[in-house]
Design a protein around this motif. Structure first.
Motif, PDB file in Angstrom:
ATOM      1  N   GLN A 116       1.868 -11.235   5.763  1.00 50.31           N
ATOM      2  CA  GLN A 116       2.763  -9.904   4.900  1.00 50.31           C
ATOM      3  C   GLN A 116       3.183 -10.957   3.229  1.00 50.31           C
ATOM      4  N   THR A 148       0.500  -9.997  12.089  1.00 50.88           N
ATOM      5  CA  THR A 148       1.225 -10.432  11.157  1.00 50.88           C
ATOM      6  C   THR A 148       2.435 -10.977  11.073  1.00 50.88           C
ATOM      7  N   ASN A 251       1.062  -2.143   8.915  1.00 56.53           N
ATOM      8  CA  ASN A 251       0.775  -3.380   8.447  1.00 56.53           C
ATOM      9  C   ASN A 251      -0.622  -4.085   7.104  1.00 56.53           C
ATOM     10  N   THR A 254       1.816  -2.570   3.846  1.00 63.03           N
ATOM     11  CA  THR A 254       2.501  -3.779   3.609  1.00 63.03           C
ATOM     12  C   THR A 254       1.400  -4.825   2.828  1.00 63.03           C
ATOM     13  N   VAL A 255       0.107  -5.580   3.646  1.00 64.47           N
ATOM     14  CA  VAL A 255      -0.328  -6.382   2.954  1.00 64.47           C
ATOM     15  C   VAL A 255      -0.661  -5.790   1.504  1.00 64.47           C
TER      16      VAL A 255
END
Length: 357
Positions: A116, A148, A251, A254-255
């Motif tokens: 992350q 993650t 996810n 987010t990354v």
């Protein structure tokens, strides 16, 4: 009338035993020579005859000087990927276009795959480029994107430690073998049994599993798709059909946001399974199938080409787009992927330049 067998002396018994063992060894050796050397993952796993499933068409040659991974500190593009990126073949198109890609394996990242805080980590490693290409094959995409965490390790500047394998050689040259050691009697016997199964016991079945459920053989009308001898059968990785349902788009966002905050744009490459390309989305899938590329398309902030649709179309025009005896793309397939990535980056750079005017 009674028959009596004369007792066999120890010397004769030993000689007979030696002759028998020698005959068995010669038979196995002859069978090994018949089945030949293995060049494909799916023939190796499935214990199938390479001469039935090995590709027969010429593939392009990629010069060794284009198969490069630059140090992270010198790179303008960072590639994070699995075995589809490890050979550096599709990245050769980036090198040809004047870019300096650095390739990292997923194993370089600890304690999880997808950090992350990936943006901060690559900047700390000295990366000064603007693009991170994140690649994984479809059947492992959910598991990879679902792993993650906050990364704690430092990326090595020269993290690429492998020597890229030669690209598919011309047909009249010996390909690079997967088995440096003899196949062994058990493999040869199983391959012979599997050859008989394919010949006599496949009728009216949707598919058969070979090699401890590692290779699935499916009847297809594939002679316009593949150049191998038994082109009416397709070889597929069994895990193409038991992959977990994709639900990790959160996810990914987010990354993606973390990279963007670090001034880096992510390009997401979900490489389709061979089964997806040649059998269709979710065919024979054990779990509910979710189209990854449709999920990407719902989020305009993500740069993610629809490789599913692109590969299906291209595979109908290019024979052996995927290798018939392997889970991976052929050289032609890899170069097409590389061209797509170059096109995306060129388009993004043009849009950025237009905004500055």
């Amino acid at each position: 009338m009674n028959f009596h067998l004369a007792p066999i002396s120890y010397k004769k018994y030993s000689l007979l035993l030696i002759v028998l063992l020698f005959s068995i060894a010669i038979t196995i050796w002859v069978m090994e020579a018949y089945f030949g050397t293995l060049y494909g993952d799916l023939t190796r796993i499935g214990q199938l005859d390479e001469s039935d499933f090995g590709w027969k068409m010429q593939q392009p040659f990629v010069p060794a000087n284009l198969l490069k991974s630059f140090p992270v500190t010198e790179a303008d593009i960072l590639v994070i990927g699995d075995s589809f990126s490890n050979g550096l073949i599709w990245q050769s198109r980036l090198v040809s276009a004047g870019f300096k890609p650095s390739t990292l394996k997923w194993s370089e990242f600890k304690p999880c795959s997808l950090g992350q805080n990936l943006g901060e980590v690559v900047l700390q490693a000295g990366f000064k480029g603007h693009y991170v290409v994140i690649e994984n094959v479809e059947h492992g995409f959910q598991n990879r994107m679902n792993s993650t965490c906050e990364l704690t390790n430092k990326i090595r500047v020269n993290a690429y430690s492998g020597t890229p394998p030669p690209t598919d050689p011309p047909i009249d040259r010996l390909p690079i073998a997967l088995n440096s050691d003899p196949l062994g009697g058990e493999w040869v016997i199983n391959a012979l049994i599997n050859k008989i199964k394919l010949t006599y016991f496949f009728e009216s079945r949707n598919y058969m599993e070979f090699g401890n459920a590692g290779t699935r053989v499916v009847p297809i009308n594939g002679c316009s798709w593949f150049s191998n001898k038994l082109c009416n059968y397709g070889l597929f990785y069994s895990h193409d059909f038991d992959k977990n349902t994709f639900n990790s788009i959160g996810n990914i966002i987010t990354v993606n946001d973390n990279l963007k905050k670090s001034g880096i744009e992510a390009i997401w490459l979900a490489v389709p399974d061979k089964a997806t390309v040649y059998l269709g989305y979710g065919k024979f899938s054990m779990n509910p199938y979710v189209n990854i590329w449709d999920e990407f398309a719902k989020h305009s902030e993500l740069v993610a080409p629809n490789l599913g649709e692109a590969f299906i179309q291209k595979s109908r025009l290019t024979k052996d787009f995927y290798k018939p005896n392997d889970v991976h793309l052929s050289t032609n397939g890899y170069l097409y992927l590389g061209d797509l990535v170059v096109e995306i980056i060129r388009h993004r750079e043009k849009d950025f330049a237009d905004k500055l005017r």
